[in-house]
Enzyme design. Sequence first.
Site, PDB file in Angstrom:
ATOM      1  N   GLY A 133      44.726  37.905  38.996  1.00  0.00           N
ATOM      2  CA  GLY A 133      45.224  38.487  40.231  1.00  0.00           C
ATOM      3  C   GLY A 133      45.279  39.997  40.189  1.00  0.00           C
ATOM      4  N   CYS A 134      46.409  40.542  40.643  1.00  0.00           N
ATOM      5  CA  CYS A 134      46.569  41.994  40.716  1.00  0.00           C
ATOM      6  C   CYS A 134      46.589  42.661  39.346  1.00  0.00           C
ATOM      7  CB  CYS A 134      47.860  42.329  41.470  1.00  0.00           C
ATOM      8  SG  CYS A 134      47.852  41.790  43.194  1.00  0.00           S
ATOM      9  N   ALA A 135      46.912  41.908  38.301  1.00  0.00           N
ATOM     10  CA  ALA A 135      46.939  42.481  36.949  1.00  0.00           C
ATOM     11  C   ALA A 135      45.546  42.705  36.395  1.00  0.00           C
ATOM     12  CB  ALA A 135      47.727  41.571  36.007  1.00  0.00           C
ATOM     13  N   ALA A 136      44.535  42.138  37.049  1.00  0.00           N
ATOM     14  CA  ALA A 136      43.191  42.158  36.490  1.00  0.00           C
ATOM     15  C   ALA A 136      42.590  43.553  36.411  1.00  0.00           C
ATOM     16  CB  ALA A 136      42.274  41.236  37.291  1.00  0.00           C
ATOM     17  N   PHE A 163      50.262  44.736  37.349  1.00  0.00           N
ATOM     18  CA  PHE A 163      51.170  43.586  37.287  1.00  0.00           C
ATOM     19  C   PHE A 163      50.606  42.455  38.131  1.00  0.00           C
ATOM     20  CE2 PHE A 163      53.937  47.493  37.504  1.00  0.00           C
ATOM     21  CZ  PHE A 163      54.104  47.619  36.132  1.00  0.00           C
TER      22      PHE A 163
END
Length: 357
Positions: free
Chosen positions: A137-140, A333
């Site tokens: 997700g956004c942590a990628a 995150f």
Amino acid sequence: MATLCRPAVSVPEHVITMEQTLELARSRHPDHPQLPLALRLIENTGVRTRHIVQPIEETLRHPGFEDRNKVYEREAKARVPAVVQRALDDAELLTTDVDVIIYVSCTGFMMPSLTAWLINEMGFESDTRQIPIAQLGCAAGGAAINRAHDFCTAYPEANALIVACEFCSLCYQPTDLGVGSLLCNGLFGDGIAAAAVRGRGGTGIRLERNGSYLIPKTEDWIMYDVRATGFHFLLDKRVPTTMEPLAPALQALARQHDWNASDLDFYIIHAGGPRILDDLSTFLRVPPEAFRFSRATLTEYGNIASAVVLDALRRLFDEGGAEHASRGLLAGFGPGITAEMALGRWHDAAHEMTVTG
């Protein structure tokens, strides 16, 4: 040492404003019992504009997961190459100089990955490694930076290419009526970003250390429920509280490097929402202005998932960069709840040439 160079960023041409988002929520859900709360939460995001890959009329339709995924593939192939080329040009690299492509996306699915298509379409060498990352997700975005750093540490002469392609609007689900879903409908936007990590040379962040931290027993706080209609995004109301346990993880990584995470020169942070940035500012004990690049991304583009950290870094470049050898922190995150973190110093190649010259 590996240097993260200037990112190239592109957002689609279709724009939706906060005012339009609020009006859509009012008109489509006039009898929703929690509509006032949802409207207030959307307003509090501070997202003034978002860019979406289709006109709003098409975005609000749901022709089915198959058709939406075809849109994802078509638009990715149409839009990603130009962004990749700009990133390579900014890093003064050719496609033949790239040893690994790290592709991150959580808003569509392709197999083989878009990496295979890029290698064939853009003239990368056939032995270019491929690292697709689809489930962070956004942590990628942070994970991609860290895996590029790891690769260039293992192969010091190598160069890596990071590509983030997120069409969050293709995950809109008209039947999801929870407050969290309504909030997400006003928070997420579409965007593409790419950046090169050079094993030698380059101007940008010279990466020195990276780490990952997962908050135990939070794996269902940010997740997809995968159904016949596609990806249904689930967001737990406790997510905004996660900066309190994540700030110590950032501090711990910095201490390993004999740095103080509260006293660095620049911060490139995932902009999940204003509460995330406000709380991290408090718990990390840094002024709110430290996250100005992330706040600007959130205001102008919304949460563009894995592309946020690259866009925030692009804004640092646009400001003129940082002083040579100044110290900074990058962090993304996402689901897990996971933090992907990196430490590095600003490296100005022109400064190095001046000194050695």
